[in-house]
Design an enzyme around this catalytic site. Structure first.
Site, PDB file in Angstrom:
ATOM      1  CB  ALA A  90      -0.892   0.006   1.233  1.00 31.96           C
ATOM      2  CE  LYS A  91       5.281   5.040  -0.237  1.00 31.41           C
ATOM      3  NZ  LYS A  91       6.415   4.243   0.265  1.00 31.41           N
TER       4      LYS A  91
END
Ligand code: NAD
Length: 438
Positions: free
Chosen positions: A127-128
């Site tokens: 994720a980011k």
């Protein structure tokens, strides 16, 4: 303070002056990642449905974050969280605060996290996230309110078993502490495992600050050994002297590697006889930069990258090795401490010139590995001594290097594509076993 990708901050203050901008390939990060992904997927013969599944993020969130600023007016910031994949486990990835972040960039960085976690065999997806803002123009109170409101908007997304943020550019231990506290207040219990990169007093892991640089050192030594170069006879050049660069340089120095080139944003230095790293570190902490370090010759950033050496560690920023300068490099190994320091256009040039590139998704995965250790320790409520953290990190990085090397040999491709193949294959196989829920 500038931090990076599932990172912990540098102990060296950031500084002021900038060298003239180099010519870059300016690749779109998502396209650049996809180019490598496509190549690996083709070699693997990935079926179309799985390809499409892995190409697209499972979730992309854009959220409005209204804040009452110190002057009393309301300002609305835009926040992002992209979950690329959660097949291997809860998604993991940093949160960055910067004025120029885009959803495209978040998508690329989130996918990178998926591959990185798969390569080092940790049970996380990728994720980011981030907020489009300029924290240098905000008060600490405004940053805190923005962080807490972002967290409350993300209550359904974040969670120790769901999605676990970490520090990245312009976020740090304090930011993580606010996220953890806001999340805990809403869920009515202390939940330290919802973020990593926390202060150790709040459940952070020993060794986390040095973990990325330590991982870079471990894989660099493995690569030197593969090329039958004794680290004690090897030379290295490090671009960037922040968290990753300074720790990598120091640990390589401790292995007996002669560090002949160093740089930070202010400029680059050369010392044919090799730098005394503890001395440079002390100088940099005192002066905020290595620029005026004595016992060295000032050179340009381009000259630094082109120094003849065994090992080059780009540990500053993306796109530093590109189609304009790749042909001029005179190193034998590149260990990518930074994320995306080599453009996709440069890959084939380096390959043709026989340079062994340890790709970012392997070389800088030490950080997320110790983030995983932090999460494990938080969930156990039992904390490990530094020696155990470092020992386990070494074992996992060694295994990851070996697996990537074997994958590259098996498919007769560079390590980068070998790494992508390994990661994509692992996620694809897990996906097949889990099946598609409908
Ligand atoms: P940092 O901010 O601590 O350090 C960056 C360093 O690069 C500074 O010394 C800065 O002066 C220097 N720099 C910036 N522009 C430069 C230029 N044009 N030429 C030479 N030097 C320049 O950041 P960091 O945490 O060390 O991260 C560096 C890279 O490593 C980033 O790409 C980041 O995404 C990646 N990374 C970091 C971690 C981590 O745990 N910190 C983990 C994975 C990847």
């Amino acid at each position: 303070m500038t931090n990076s990708s599932d990172s912990h901050g540098s102990i060296i203050p950031t500084n002021l002056y900038k060298e003239p901008a180099p010519i870059l390939d300016k690749e779109n990060p998502f396209e650049s990642m996809m180019e490598r992904f496509d190549l690996a997927a083709n070699i693997l013969g990935l079926e179309k449905g799985i390809y499409n599944y892995l190409k697209n993020p499972v979730k992309q969130i854009i959220t409005s974050i209204p804040i009452i600023m110190d002057h009393g007016d309301i300002e609305v910031f835009e926040g992002y969280r992209v979950i690329h994949n959660d097949i291997l486990g809860p998604s993991k990835g940093g949160i960055r605060y910067a004025p120029d972040i885009t959803l495209d960039e978040m998508k690329a960085l989130a996918a990178w996290m998926t591959w990185k976690c798969a390569i080092v065999s940790i049970p996380f997806g990728g994720a980011k996230g981030g907020i489009k803002c300029d924290p240098s123009k905000m008060s600490i109170g405004e940053v805190e309110r923005m962080t807490r409101r972002f967290t409350s908007n993300m209550l359904d997304v974040f969670g120790p078993d769901k999605d676990i943020p970490a520090p990245d550019m312009n976020t740090n231990e304090q930011t993580m502490a606010w996220i953890m506290d806001t999340y805990s207040m809403h869920t009515k219990k202390t939940q330290t495992a919802v973020v990593t990169g926390k202060p150790s007093i709040l459940g952070g892991s020993l060794g986390r600050r040095e973990a990325t640089g330590r991982g870079v050192m471990i894989v660099s030594v493995s690569a030197l050994n593969k090329l039958h170069i004794n680290p004690k006879n090897a030379t290295a050049v490090i671009q960037g002297f922040g968290n990753v660069g300074s720790v990598s340089a120091n640990l390589l120095y401790e292995q007996g590697v002669k560090i002949i080139g160093l740089s930070d944003i202010n400029g680059a230095l050369y010392n044919k006889k090799g730098f005394n790293l503890p001395d440079v570190l002390e100088f940099a902490i005192k002066n905020g930069s290595i620029l005026n370090y004595p016992k060295s010759e000032k050179i340009s950033n381009e000259e630094l990258l082109q120094l003849e050496c065994d090992l080059l560690v780009p540990a500053a920023k993306e796109d530093q090795i590109n189609s304009h300068n790749a042909d001029k490099l005179k190193c034998k190994i590149i260990a990518e401490g930074a994320n995306g320091p080599t453009s996709a256009n440069a890959d084939s040039i380096l390959q043709n010139n026989g340079i062994l590139v340890i790709p970012d998704i392997l070389a800088n995965a030490g950080g997320v590995t110790v983030s995983y250790f932090e999460w494990v320790q938080d969930r156990m409520g039992y904390f490990w001594p530094l020696s155990l953290v470092n020992e386990r990190l070494e074992r996992m990085m060694d295994e990851a290097f070996l697996n990537v090397y074997k994958s590259a040999e098996k498919y007769n491709v560079p390590l980068r594509i070998g790494a992508y193949i390994l990661a994509i294959d692992k996620v694809a196989k897990t996906l097949k076993i889990r099946g598609i829920y409908a």
